[in-house]
Scaffold this motif. Structure first.
Motif, PDB file in Angstrom:
ATOM      1  N   SER A  68       0.829  -1.204   0.000  1.00 56.22           N
ATOM      2  CA  SER A  68       0.000   0.000   0.000  1.00 56.22           C
ATOM      3  C   SER A  68       0.860   1.249   0.000  1.00 56.22           C
ATOM      4  O   SER A  68       1.953   1.263   0.570  1.00 56.22           O
ATOM      5  CB  SER A  68      -0.927   0.028   1.227  1.00 56.22           C
ATOM      6  N   VAL A  69       0.350   2.293  -0.637  1.00 55.83           N
ATOM      7  CA  VAL A  69       0.997   3.598  -0.656  1.00 55.83           C
ATOM      8  C   VAL A  69       0.110   4.593   0.073  1.00 55.83           C
ATOM      9  O   VAL A  69      -1.089   4.674  -0.195  1.00 55.83           O
ATOM     10  CB  VAL A  69       1.241   4.064  -2.112  1.00 55.83           C
ATOM     11  N   LEU A  70       0.705   5.320   1.020  1.00 53.37           N
ATOM     12  CA  LEU A  70      -0.015   6.368   1.751  1.00 53.37           C
ATOM     13  C   LEU A  70       0.368   7.714   1.154  1.00 53.37           C
ATOM     14  O   LEU A  70       1.554   8.058   1.091  1.00 53.37           O
ATOM     15  CB  LEU A  70       0.331   6.342   3.240  1.00 53.37           C
ATOM     16  N   VAL A  71      -0.645   8.460   0.713  1.00 51.29           N
ATOM     17  CA  VAL A  71      -0.449   9.772   0.105  1.00 51.29           C
ATOM     18  C   VAL A  71      -0.992  10.824   1.062  1.00 51.29           C
ATOM     19  O   VAL A  71      -2.113  10.693   1.560  1.00 51.29           O
ATOM     20  CB  VAL A  71      -1.185   9.870  -1.244  1.00 51.29           C
ATOM     21  N   GLY A  72      -0.215  11.870   1.331  1.00 47.23           N
ATOM     22  CA  GLY A  72      -0.706  12.899   2.237  1.00 47.23           C
ATOM     23  C   GLY A  72       0.366  13.884   2.643  1.00 47.23           C
ATOM     24  O   GLY A  72       1.408  14.014   1.992  1.00 47.23           O
ATOM     25  N   ASP A  73       0.129  14.558   3.756  1.00 45.49           N
ATOM     26  CA  ASP A  73       1.071  15.523   4.319  1.00 45.49           C
ATOM     27  C   ASP A  73       1.703  14.906   5.559  1.00 45.49           C
ATOM     28  O   ASP A  73       1.027  14.691   6.571  1.00 45.49           O
ATOM     29  CB  ASP A  73       0.341  16.823   4.677  1.00 45.49           C
ATOM     30  N   ILE A 126      -3.394  12.049   6.104  1.00 45.94           N
ATOM     31  CA  ILE A 126      -3.400  11.099   4.995  1.00 45.94           C
ATOM     32  C   ILE A 126      -4.616  11.343   4.106  1.00 45.94           C
ATOM     33  O   ILE A 126      -5.748  11.340   4.578  1.00 45.94           O
ATOM     34  CB  ILE A 126      -3.403   9.645   5.503  1.00 45.94           C
ATOM     35  N   GLU A 127      -4.359  11.562   2.817  1.00 46.87           N
ATOM     36  CA  GLU A 127      -5.433  11.760   1.852  1.00 46.87           C
ATOM     37  C   GLU A 127      -5.967  10.433   1.327  1.00 46.87           C
ATOM     38  O   GLU A 127      -7.182  10.237   1.205  1.00 46.87           O
ATOM     39  CB  GLU A 127      -4.951  12.595   0.665  1.00 46.87           C
ATOM     40  N   LYS A 128      -5.042   9.544   0.996  1.00 43.61           N
ATOM     41  CA  LYS A 128      -5.423   8.273   0.384  1.00 43.61           C
ATOM     42  C   LYS A 128      -4.485   7.166   0.837  1.00 43.61           C
ATOM     43  O   LYS A 128      -3.299   7.398   1.059  1.00 43.61           O
ATOM     44  CB  LYS A 128      -5.366   8.356  -1.146  1.00 43.61           C
ATOM     45  N   THR A 129      -5.033   5.976   0.966  1.00 41.99           N
ATOM     46  CA  THR A 129      -4.235   4.767   1.138  1.00 41.99           C
ATOM     47  C   THR A 129      -4.590   3.855  -0.019  1.00 41.99           C
ATOM     48  O   THR A 129      -5.735   3.405  -0.135  1.00 41.99           O
ATOM     49  CB  THR A 129      -4.519   4.077   2.480  1.00 41.99           C
ATOM     50  N   LEU A 130      -3.642   3.592  -0.899  1.00 42.85           N
ATOM     51  CA  LEU A 130      -3.915   2.901  -2.159  1.00 42.85           C
ATOM     52  C   LEU A 130      -3.123   1.602  -2.256  1.00 42.85           C
ATOM     53  O   LEU A 130      -1.912   1.580  -2.039  1.00 42.85           O
ATOM     54  CB  LEU A 130      -3.546   3.811  -3.339  1.00 42.85           C
ATOM     55  N   ARG A 163       2.181   1.081  -9.798  1.00 37.83           N
ATOM     56  CA  ARG A 163       1.036   1.687 -10.482  1.00 37.83           C
ATOM     57  C   ARG A 163      -0.111   1.864  -9.505  1.00 37.83           C
ATOM     58  O   ARG A 163      -0.569   0.905  -8.877  1.00 37.83           O
ATOM     59  CB  ARG A 163       0.591   0.837 -11.666  1.00 37.83           C
ATOM     60  N   LEU A 164      -0.572   3.101  -9.373  1.00 31.43           N
ATOM     61  CA  LEU A 164      -1.680   3.408  -8.478  1.00 31.43           C
ATOM     62  C   LEU A 164      -3.006   3.066  -9.144  1.00 31.43           C
ATOM     63  O   LEU A 164      -3.148   3.211 -10.368  1.00 31.43           O
ATOM     64  CB  LEU A 164      -1.656   4.895  -8.092  1.00 31.43           C
ATOM     65  N   PRO A 165      -4.009   2.647  -8.373  1.00 34.19           N
ATOM     66  CA  PRO A 165      -5.309   2.289  -8.970  1.00 34.19           C
ATOM     67  C   PRO A 165      -6.121   3.505  -9.408  1.00 34.19           C
ATOM     68  O   PRO A 165      -7.102   3.359 -10.142  1.00 34.19           O
ATOM     69  CB  PRO A 165      -6.014   1.548  -7.830  1.00 34.19           C
TER      70      PRO A 165
END
Length: 282
Positions: free
Chosen positions: A94-99, A107-111, A135-137
């Protein structure tokens, strides 16, 4: 007077027993990326978490933490060793996207991602092909994308950031940490790095050697980048953090995979959507 007496006592003990000075300092100073500083927001930085279990029959799941960089609205670049090890089966990545400059993180998204490691990566700790693309979904904001560096930045101030260990028995930093370093090309520096392939790798050294400021476990896979001296913004992605000494995290050298040497491979794989699924692959 009591405080003065305590300080005098501590200094006296260190003077009498200098061999214990390092351990005293290590246990009483705040650690950041091992003596780095709180980073400004690096929107391209992501946190990578991989769940895996050993292939030796032990089904106990464990988590591996790495960094990564958003290089297009749907792709992340990281180190191959963060998503592949022949001794493990990876069940989820998983990739965590955020500040990550806030505590707690915003965290904005966990993908959950699909992965492709470099075909020539063989699992060695100084492997020159230690690079992987995820590759992100779904796409992320274009404002989060960092471009790839094309030129050379040797003997130039560079920066690395991460959420790795900031002290003994600390799994991850509470906020994103950063430090400055330089790419070194002198034979003496390359010898310290024990660099297998200069064309494909970067030998990074602390700007002021032996000041115990360095990358540690959990920072691997993260970005190396030059910054605009006026704005402090990252200009481009120069390297992927690939190897450092995890035994002490005091080693003043580290190895980075050279991004400019892999631009062709990166572009080909961003056009190819037949990525393997992380579930169950080795």
């Amino acid at each position: 007077m009591l405080l003065v007496g305590i300080i005098y006592f501590i200094l006296s003990v260190i003077a009498l027993f200098p061999q214990y000075a390092d351990s005293f300092v290590e246990s009483h100073i705040e650690r950041r990326i091992w003596n780095g500083w709180n980073s400004r927001d690096r929107p391209f930085f992501v946190l990578l978490r991989a769940e895996r279990y050993a292939t030796d029959g032990n089904k106990t799941s464990e988590s591996q933490v790495c960094g990564g960089s958003i290089i297009s609205i749907q792709f992340v670049l990281t180190a191959a060793h963060c998503v592949y090890n022949e001794n493990y089966v990876y069940t989820q990545i998983s990739v965590l996207v955020g500040d990550f400059t806030q505590d707690p993180w915003k965290i904005e998204k966990t993908l959950k991602v699909h992965v492709r490691r470099h075909e020539e990566y063989n699992g060695g700790e100084r492997d020159p092909y230690d690079i992987a693309i995820l590759r992100l979904p779904e796409p992320v904001s274009p404002e989060r994308v960092i471009r790839l560096c094309a030129g050379s930045y040797n003997d130039t101030h560079l920066s690395a950031c991460g959420l790795g260990q900031t002290g003994p028995n600390v799994k991850e930093a509470s906020v994103l940490q950063e430090m400055d370093l330089m790419e070194k090309i002198a034979e003496s520096d390359l010898a310290l790095c024990n660099l297998p392939n200069y064309d494909l790798q970067i030998c990074g050294r602390d700007i002021i050697p032996m000041q115990r400021r360095w990358i540690c476990e959990g920072d691997l896979g993260g970005p190396l980048y030059p910054k605009n001296p006026e704005t402090d913004k990252a200009e481009c992605l120069y390297g992927v953090t690939a190897y450092t000494s995890n035994e002490t995290c005091y080693h003043d050298t580290a190895i980075f995979t050279r991004v400019s040497a892999q631009v062709g491979w990166i572009n080909r794989n961003m056009k190819d959507y037949s990525f393997i699924c992380p579930s169950g692959h080795k």
